[in-house]
Design an enzyme around this catalytic site. Sequence first.
Site, short mmCIF file in Angstrom:
data_model
loop_
_atom_site.label_atom_id
_atom_site.label_comp_id
_atom_site.label_asym_id
_atom_site.label_seq_id
_atom_site.Cartn_x
_atom_site.Cartn_y
_atom_site.Cartn_z
N VAL A 139 0.66 -1.08 -0.05
CA VAL A 139 -0.05 0.02 0.23
C VAL A 139 0.91 1.45 0.07
CG1 VAL A 139 -1.62 1.49 1.39
CG2 VAL A 139 -2.15 -1.12 1.06
N ARG A 170 6.01 17.45 -10.76
CA ARG A 170 6.08 16.64 -11.81
C ARG A 170 7.24 15.49 -12.08
NH1 ARG A 170 5.91 21.86 -15.90
NH2 ARG A 170 3.81 22.61 -15.50
N GLU A 190 3.17 -15.02 -4.32
CA GLU A 190 3.91 -14.39 -5.50
C GLU A 190 5.35 -15.10 -5.81
OE1 GLU A 190 3.01 -11.99 -7.59
OE2 GLU A 190 0.98 -11.78 -6.57
N GLU A 239 4.05 -3.25 -19.97
CA GLU A 239 2.92 -4.44 -19.81
C GLU A 239 2.19 -4.45 -21.45
OE1 GLU A 239 0.01 -6.32 -16.33
OE2 GLU A 239 0.78 -4.15 -16.19
N LEU A 269 3.37 -12.21 -15.59
CA LEU A 269 3.58 -12.14 -14.34
C LEU A 269 2.15 -12.11 -13.53
CD1 LEU A 269 6.00 -9.23 -14.04
CD2 LEU A 269 6.27 -11.81 -13.42
N HIS A 314 -8.04 -12.46 -8.86
CA HIS A 314 -8.38 -11.13 -8.37
C HIS A 314 -10.19 -11.06 -8.34
CE1 HIS A 314 -4.83 -8.61 -9.97
NE2 HIS A 314 -4.46 -8.83 -8.63
N CYS A 342 -15.27 -35.02 -7.48
CA CYS A 342 -15.02 -36.38 -6.83
C CYS A 342 -14.13 -37.14 -7.64
CB CYS A 342 -16.52 -36.99 -6.54
SG CYS A 342 -17.27 -37.25 -7.81
N ALA A 354 -40.91 -31.88 29.44
CA ALA A 354 -40.37 -30.69 29.13
C ALA A 354 -41.30 -29.84 28.17
CB ALA A 354 -39.08 -30.58 28.27
N HIS A 384 -13.83 0.08 23.12
CA HIS A 384 -14.05 0.91 23.88
C HIS A 384 -12.63 1.60 24.48
CE1 HIS A 384 -17.83 -1.30 23.94
NE2 HIS A 384 -18.29 -0.38 24.66
N LYS A 418 -19.27 -0.80 16.56
CA LYS A 418 -19.60 0.06 17.63
C LYS A 418 -18.23 0.56 18.30
CE LYS A 418 -21.86 0.12 22.33
NZ LYS A 418 -22.21 -0.52 23.41
#
EC number: 4.2.3.4
Length: 1578
Positions: free
Chosen positions: A112, A126, A190, A269, A276, A284, A845, A890, A1189, A1218
């Site tokens: 990320v 730039r 990977e 690419e 790759l 994905h 199976c 019961a 909390h 929450k």
Amino acid sequence: MSVELAKVSILGKECVHVGYQIHEHIVKSTLEHCKSSTYVIINDTNVSKVPYYHDLVSLFEKSLPEGSRLLRYDVKPGEAHKSRETKADIEDYLLLEGCTRDTVIIAVGGGVIGDMIGFVASTFMRGVRVIQVPTSLLAMVDSSIGGKTAVDTPLGKNFVGAFWQPQFVFVDIKWLETLPQREFINGIAEVIKTACIWNGEEFARLEANAETFLSVVNNSQTVSVFSPHHNETVELTYTNIESMLEHTYKLVLESIKVKAHVVSSDERESGLRNLLNFGHTIGHAYEAILTPQALHGECVSIGMVKEAELSRYMNILSATQVARMVKILAAYGLPISVNEKWFKELTLNKKTPLDVLLKKMSIDKKNDGSKKKVVILEKIGKCYGTSAHVVSDEDLRFVLSDETLVHPFNNIPEGQNKVITPPGSKSISNRALILAALGKGTCKIKNLLHSDDTKHMLNAVQQLKGATISWEDDGETVVVHGQGGSTLTAPSEALYLGNAGTASRFLTTVAALAKKDGKNDHVILTGNARMQERPIGPLVDSLRSNGLKIDYLNRQGSLPLKINTETNFKGGKIELAATVSSQYVSSILMCAPYAEEPVTLSLIGGKPISQLYVDMTIKMMDAFGIKVTTSTTEPFTYHIPKGNYINPAEYTIESDASSATYPLSFAAITGTTVTVPNIGSASLQGDARFAVDVLRPMGCEVTQTATSTTVTGPPRGQLKPLKHVDMEPMTDAFLTASVVAAICNNGTTNTTTIEGIANQRVKECNRIEAMVTQLAKFGVRANELPDGIQIHGVNSISELRQPSDAGIETYDDHRVAMSFSLLAGMVNSDKKDDESSVRILERQCTGKTWPGWWDVLHSQLGARLDGAEPSTTKSSEVKKSVVIIGMRAAGKSTVSKWCAESLGYRLLDLDEEFERQYGKGTVKDFVAESGWDEFRKEETRIFQEAVDKYGDKGYVLSSGGGIVERSESRQALKRFAESGGIVLHLHRDIEETIVFLKSDPTRPAYIEEIRDVWERREKWYHECSNFTFFAAHCSNEIEFRNLRHVFSNFIRRVLGAEKIPVPSRRSAFVCLTFEDLSDHLSKLDEITYGCEAVELRVDHLSSFSSDFVTKQISLLRAATKSLPIVFTVRTVSQGGKFQDDDYDLLESLLKVALKNAVEYIDLELTLPNNILYNVLNKKSNTKIIGSHHDFAAKFPWDDAEWENRYNQALSLDVDIVKFVGTAVSFDDNLALEKFRSTHTLKPLIAINMTETGKLSRVLNNILTPVTSKLLPSAAAPGQLTLAEINQLYHQIGGLPAKKFFVIGSPIGHSRSPILHNTGYELLGLPHHFDKFETEDIEVVKKELLTREDLGGLAVTIPLKLDIIDSMFELSEAAKTIGAVNTVIPLGKNKFRGDNTDWLGIKNSLVSNGVPSSVSGSAGLIIGAGGTSRAAIYALKQIGCDTIYMLNRTTEKLQKLKSEFSEEYKIVVVESAEQTESIKEQVSVAVSCVPADKPLDPELLNKLERLLAKGTNSSFKPTLLDAAYKPSVTPIMKLARDKFNWNIVPGAEMLVHQGVEQFSKWTGAKPPFKAIFDAVTQE
């Protein structure tokens, strides 16, 4: 320890540096080669907790040259912050700090950070220089290499970005020490991918080191370290990387080399680089559905398996290569299927629909327009071609689904001639593995079958340390290094064998040879559910009689087995019953040389089954150096000497002769030619005779040499039936013969008789029964014989019937699936352009013996196949039944009736079914005659039969109290619960039960004390049930009706018939902190006024016993009319009273919550993952609130703690988040609202505690925790009542005051104003309700419908029809009833017309004991006025089968009837005589006639006759009178006093319809009791 620093070139520059502990090199290289006035280290807050990060920063600061500065910037962690907004924040920071074009940005973090910061660098000024320091394995080998940068957008990941090559990528293996275990394994996907596409040698190295890697990573520990940046102690994962440093360094380096080479060849690419993406097209698509629960690498792993299977399906990649890939991914801890149990639990059982997967795949950058492209493998280490290939949706559907559509074989050309090589024989493969593992020396086994069975066998051999296994020839040759049996030891874990029957039987005796290993003094063999039903008893009996200690851990005669290693295999004379399976014989034969004495094995009980398989074993033992001699004096007796097998250097497995029958039979039925090149007359296998003994007599041309077999079928439709064939030498092939026989007809007869196959009843399924059942779906008649089957073929192929869309069952049996794949293709095969198909279920199976069968059928034999989702027809037909268990007395019989009526199910009382089958009296009589033990056996049998027959068909099965006494019954109950059935434990207070039973003479007496019986059974009831309901003692009719109402709501919620949605509007729940609710029951209804739910703070209860907590839940439901319960166990650290570390008790309490089907569970996000996932995967219809909390005011709302917890909640896929903070200043409320506005992916409860935080409670949208003035204290600081919240919200402008009116004339006595104003006052709503008397609709339009503050109108006569023209839309009820009594403003001068009269009728009836579904009962309506229309609609909604109508004159009724559709089944009762023909129970009645006039005598006569028909109703018949004055009308008095009906006054209808209006207008839950009291007081 250390490794050399490696440098890898990309685009001609050695910019990727890989090493271990290379901080100094990073700093030195950066300062030397990237001179700058400003260096900026950007990372996320998780990385800044790691001490190694601070070492890097510290070294950088010390080394900076004069005139340079180092800036640091933290971003919030997680994919959610890889956004344009975060990028803008970073750019603003850089600008504010005066960064210029010479700035060097250093991205320290995972993918990320690398992606986003690389994009920042590519656009800032730039373009400025960037250096990547990846800290995760995935980032090291993937995202940091190649210069691809991006941020996510709301429409998709990485949609905005740039190619921007970093100056350096510094890959320091040291970072992996603190990588969490799952992230580590995630990155390996990977690594394996690059080896798959480019580097076969590295793949083999990865295979060899898998066990070490997983052992090290799985033994990572959590350590506490001080983080200077955060000034606190933090917990981190620590993995001992140094113990596998060389392997880790090598796997990272080799993976980087592959990507670097590909990127250098194709930076943008355009072709080669998309190699790759192997595994990513499908991966994905899975990730798009399963995120955030599943990680990228996990989805790519599954994608690689699927894309490899696709390569195999296209006849490009071999089955062996696919098997290697599957094995290595599993060995590194990655998922290989979305259906793996652990992965399904991890992803919270999310579905991955086929159409959604294909749609996701269509959005892929590799695609060629609408054409989907996938990377195809040729072999491990090499792709097929230099770029991705276009593949059809048809092929993708096939690979992605477990159900196959077989199209007609009308495309197979005449004269087709194919050579098909089936995989290695399963029988020979399994025997060869056992013999080589027991033998001395190295044996190279070629053409081994790569299947589920052999996989389990290989794993077991290694777990038992019988041999070491390695691979050669790209995995085509398995090398077994045998130790002569000397190293066999008991493993610490059970040997799991799936459904591998051969492996289970062979390994039973092998395991008996194992020695004790430390504390491990036994071997456990287990398998899947079907394996635990298959027989192994004769083998176990034989081994036990030879001195071995073997225990069954579940049902007698089947796995799992516990084999004691301290008893020895003595040898000598052994007797074995061999009429069921020859595998028992082979198991003892192969292990006999290792017994203490030479073995003489005598087969008893008659002629052994499958003698040829015994001969096969003996011949193979000979090949491994042990010669078995057959006795010349005793029949079926063998002498086996002591000795050791000597492994031959090489052993080649011949192809599986049973599998060969499928392509050979394909030739037979299609009139084409198929040659199997490596099975002939010299084969070890009996099935090699199939072509000669079966297909040739059927009319095929057969050529068989010693080593090959060729079959050419006659022209289609000209196969001949076999009068009789004994298939005992080749029993597995009978299924193939049967499907061929289905289309055999010689003009005079069509019957084929097959015998000698009795053993096929105890294979993966009862194959003979399966064949008869499934053939019938094609219109082919077949019948079972004592040891065979008779098939009556169709007269012509055109008569083969197309099975329904429910498909052909395979019973998880490979041979059933492969056999019917042939017959399926013959349906409509005589029609040239027919596109129909036959659905085959559970196609996977076939992996047991021929994983590539479908590929061969499609790509080599030419069949057209497609994939499909499971049929909705089948799933919609499934109505999971309910089994009710519990102690005698019961209330099972009563509650079972309630249950059936509430769900619309059928009822079967198992005791009554027993008495029906017994035929000679009661249970008591049988027990007196035969005893309890015999009764229990019969009870088990009847229960199992009932479950088999009715388990999916919507039944309530009421059981006897002692059904849990027998182990077999308990197992059956558990299996039913695990399969999705409901096993409900009905529980009553044991003291009340004892009192009742002692006074009931009709039941068979217990031979022990009732309390002792309960104490023995209690744990069994708990372990066998998946739901519990506590039925409190009822002392009067009202309590009894209320219990029924509560139970009805409970069971409908359990089954999903009644949904409890998460509120989408302002709502609240009240928090109860009582120690025992029984002391406060009278106040609970009032305490919960206006609330959508009630919180039971379990941590405050006086006892945590499951019984006590269950009773509290029951009491709460009864007292609040089934208001949804929030079940909360708040720990001390989160502000509660429950001990933080008592996880065992906490888990038991959460289990109580789940079994009681509470509507919400509050689950603290700080709990251990295993507890969180356990609850999430068992939650059924319970909603989960993920809570956190901060009592210590430690985390302001912009702290990463909240972000991390929010991401955690998303990954857990809780229903509601929450968060509770602590307000120190008023600004904390504003910060919370900013957080709320940007976190909208899940419903969010977010509040601040303390007096300062009250505003946050007012502004919270859903399920705000509130208190009540009737409670002794608030549950949390700053908690408000619901009325206070509404008043404050109004005062700050959030809740404008509205005006409501009742309109019509006369309305002087209308109770509507007091009804609604009472509710407004109690809930603190600022509204007012008034009367507006008029008969003129134009006045209403002019004076009311134009008001901006109009909240709604209650409409009465004479305006209910006149108002309709002013409505923009009408509810379905208003349309059907033809009248509007409720006007709801929609805004912009538009209004919705509704009718709540019918709800007033329905809810009045239901709240007075009428079930919400009365299917099987008829309804009655007296009168023909406007209210009658609402009554018709109401009775239809509660399920009345027929609605009878009475009136003084019938003309109006006939007109009324004509205005409703026939589905309402309205019957106008014309005469008293007509009532005599009515057989139905009339159980519900609504009177809609004025109460102030006497009833017509004729009408009264008809009414009395119909009221008399309620006497046998399953619930107390109930009459509602719509007139609310007087409170008891003459009709009510008649029904109650003369016919014992339950009566409901009209005031209840008035209130019920009114509170429905209240709710529709305000969105608030009305305080019913207070409103009712206000309306009904004079």
